[in-house]
Scaffold this motif. Structure first.
Motif, short mmCIF file in Angstrom:
data_model
loop_
_atom_site.label_atom_id
_atom_site.label_comp_id
_atom_site.label_asym_id
_atom_site.label_seq_id
_atom_site.Cartn_x
_atom_site.Cartn_y
_atom_site.Cartn_z
N UNK A 32 62.26 40.61 15.64
CA UNK A 32 62.75 39.77 14.56
C UNK A 32 64.17 39.34 14.88
N UNK A 33 64.38 38.03 15.16
CA UNK A 33 65.69 37.52 15.54
C UNK A 33 66.27 36.69 14.41
N UNK A 34 67.52 36.97 14.05
CA UNK A 34 68.25 36.17 13.07
C UNK A 34 69.56 35.73 13.72
N UNK B 59 75.92 34.10 16.96
CA UNK B 59 75.46 35.44 17.31
C UNK B 59 74.00 35.57 16.91
N UNK B 60 73.17 35.90 17.89
CA UNK B 60 71.74 36.13 17.63
C UNK B 60 71.52 37.64 17.60
N UNK B 61 70.94 38.11 16.51
CA UNK B 61 70.82 39.54 16.27
C UNK B 61 69.34 39.94 16.19
N UNK B 62 69.01 41.01 16.90
CA UNK B 62 67.65 41.54 16.91
C UNK B 62 67.53 42.60 15.82
N UNK C 202 87.07 38.16 17.37
CA UNK C 202 87.17 38.06 15.91
C UNK C 202 85.99 37.26 15.34
N UNK C 203 85.64 36.17 16.02
CA UNK C 203 84.53 35.35 15.56
C UNK C 203 83.22 36.14 15.58
N UNK C 204 83.00 36.89 16.65
CA UNK C 204 81.76 37.65 16.77
C UNK C 204 81.71 38.80 15.76
N UNK C 205 82.85 39.42 15.51
CA UNK C 205 82.88 40.49 14.50
C UNK C 205 82.59 39.92 13.11
N UNK C 206 83.12 38.73 12.84
CA UNK C 206 82.84 38.08 11.56
C UNK C 206 81.35 37.82 11.40
N UNK C 207 80.73 37.33 12.46
CA UNK C 207 79.30 37.02 12.41
C UNK C 207 78.47 38.29 12.25
N UNK C 208 78.87 39.35 12.90
CA UNK C 208 78.18 40.63 12.76
C UNK C 208 78.21 41.09 11.31
N UNK C 209 79.39 41.01 10.68
CA UNK C 209 79.52 41.42 9.28
C UNK C 209 78.65 40.56 8.37
N UNK C 210 78.60 39.26 8.63
CA UNK C 210 77.78 38.37 7.81
C UNK C 210 76.30 38.76 7.90
N UNK C 211 75.85 39.01 9.11
CA UNK C 211 74.44 39.36 9.30
C UNK C 211 74.12 40.68 8.60
N UNK C 212 75.03 41.66 8.71
CA UNK C 212 74.79 42.95 8.04
C UNK C 212 74.77 42.79 6.52
N UNK D 77 72.40 35.27 6.97
CA UNK D 77 71.89 34.86 8.28
C UNK D 77 70.79 33.83 8.16
N UNK D 78 70.44 33.26 9.29
CA UNK D 78 69.33 32.30 9.39
C UNK D 78 68.21 32.95 10.19
N UNK D 79 67.00 32.91 9.67
CA UNK D 79 65.86 33.49 10.37
C UNK D 79 65.40 32.53 11.47
N UNK D 80 65.28 33.04 12.67
CA UNK D 80 64.89 32.21 13.81
C UNK D 80 63.39 32.28 14.10
N UNK D 81 62.75 33.38 13.74
CA UNK D 81 61.29 33.49 13.94
C UNK D 81 60.66 34.41 12.89
#
Length: 419
Positions: A160-162, A186-189, A401-411, A415-419
């Motif tokens: 599941x990728x978001x 950032x694509x998160x599994x 900083x940008x990647x840490x921000x995105x990580x926090x948003x996803x947690x 996020x946007x569901x990719x599949x």
């Protein structure tokens, strides 16, 4: 290639001459002269040489083809084709240019006001037809494909990728060179709670701090400079020990906003072209506006369409007389960025990949300074732990900083569901 016309009268002359030739005289010379005046008493027959020639020149939108007729080397007719020229401007000028060539009987004409590039392209096409060796036509070089056209990600069915996306300026330090607006995704599994992929898309700024001649709004084409007229900011600047002549468009239409430039300064450069516009009732600088989420998203969206260099501050479209040049906002290389390309004076084949690898290997529980994942060397540059000598990045904190921000948003479920 020059082509010579053999008229019916000339052909008859050849046939008669051939029949009257003495036996054994094998003539292979083609006669291209046309008899235009009957022989009169005491006068020799005068012949004219007619030629049909074709040449090419580079216009505003593409190649212009000139088909010309000359008699004894003098132009008598010119037919121009330029289907890629701007409708209502360049294309409309072609007919007037044809008349000017015919009247001047040469390539030396005044051209059409408001269609300077088309006029110069037409003159180049005529000169190329008359003397291709002295006036060669060169096919324009193919431009690099836009970074937005890179191969899309493929998402595995068993995971599941978001994703989440944010925007920022190239660096948060005013004193450090700024040359691009970063779009970080950032694509998160979610299946195993790990980074799946990281993408950086970096749209270049019209003015950048890597040098006075940097940025896509700096003009090197003399025809465009002439077309802009008063809409040019010209100055001489010392760049890396060399005196550089710079010409920047004063008015830029990016998306739906017209930005006005003036010669000023910023934290990194004493001489800088500062672009500003009114946004939501406030006058803002372009570099300040695109440093935030709203402006960065707007800039990357605008980069997918044409931008315009304008003669005045009046908003225009590509077919307007106010447009001196249509241009595309350029990108840095994306996925392979650190492997083959780096704009700063610090050369490291892998710095961008080092940031990605560091995040994948260490997650997001890191800080800066001694107890964190990156350190600051004696020169003040930030570097990742696995960086070799010289593999330093002044801008590492911006990307992380940008990647840490995105990580926090996803947690937090943003996020946007990719599949």
């Amino acid at each position: 290639m020059k082509e010579k016309v053999l008229t019916a009268a000339a052909l008859m002359t050849v046939l008669v001459s051939a029949c009257a030739s003495p036996a054994g005289n094998d003539s292979t010379t083609a006669v291209v002269e046309t008899e235009t005046a009957a022989e009169t008493k005491g006068e020799e027959t005068k012949a004219e040489v007619t030629e049909e020639l074709t040449g090419k020149g580079q216009g505003f939108g593409g190649a212009i083809t000139a088909s010309i007729t000359t008699v004894d080397g003098v132009i008598t007719q010119v037919v121009l084709e330029g289907n890629d020229e701007t409708p209502g401007i360049g294309q409309a000028a072609l007919e007037e240019l044809e008349k000017q060539f015919a009247a001047a009987k040469s390539a030396d004409i005044d051209g059409v006001s408001g269609a300077t590039v088309t006029s110069k392209g037409a003159m180049a096409a005529v000169l190329n037809a008359l003397d291709p060796e002295a006036n060669p036509y060169e096919e324009p070089k193919e431009t690099e494909p836009a970074a937005a056209e890179t191969d899309p990600l493929t998402f595995p069915e068993d995971k599941k990728i978001v994703s989440a996306t944010t925007y920022s300026i190239y660096t948060k330090s005013e004193a450090s060179p700024q040359d691009a607006v970063i779009k970080a995704t950032l694509y998160w599994n979610q299946t195993d709670n790990q980074v799946y992929d990281i993408r950086f898309l970096q749209a270049m700024l019209p003015w950048d701090d890597n040098g006075a001649s940097g940025g896509w709004a700096n003009i090197t084409d003399q025809a465009v400079i002439e077309a802009l007229g008063d809409g040019v900011i010209s100055f001489s600047s010392n760049e890396h020990g060399n005196q550089i002549e710079c010409n920047y468009a004063k008015y830029l239409q990016i998306g739906d906003v017209v930005w006005t430039g003036e010669l000023g300064s910023d934290g990194a450069m004493e001489q800088a072209v500062v672009y500003s516009a009114e946004i939501d009732g406030q006058n803002v600088r372009l570099n300040d506006y695109v440093a935030g989420e709203e402006g960065g998203a707007w800039y990357h969206q605008a980069a997918l369409s044409d931008a315009y260099m304008l003669k005045t501050a009046q908003a225009s479209q590509a077919d307007s007389e106010n447009v001196a040049q249509v241009c595309q906002i350029t990108y840095k290389e994306t996925n392979g960025h650190g492997e083959a390309y780096w704009m700063s004076d610090i050369k490291f084949s892998g710095n961008m990949q080092a940031i990605k690898d560091f995040v994948k290997d260490n997650g997001f529980s890191y800080g800066y300074y001694k107890d964190g994942g990156i350190t600051q060397n004696e020169e003040g540059y930030w570097q990742t732990p696995d960086a070799v000598s010289g593999a330093t990045l002044d801008e590492v904190p911006t990307y992380l900083d940008m990647l840490k921000q995105l990580y926090d948003e996803i947690q937090n479920g943003e996020y946007t569901e990719e599949n």
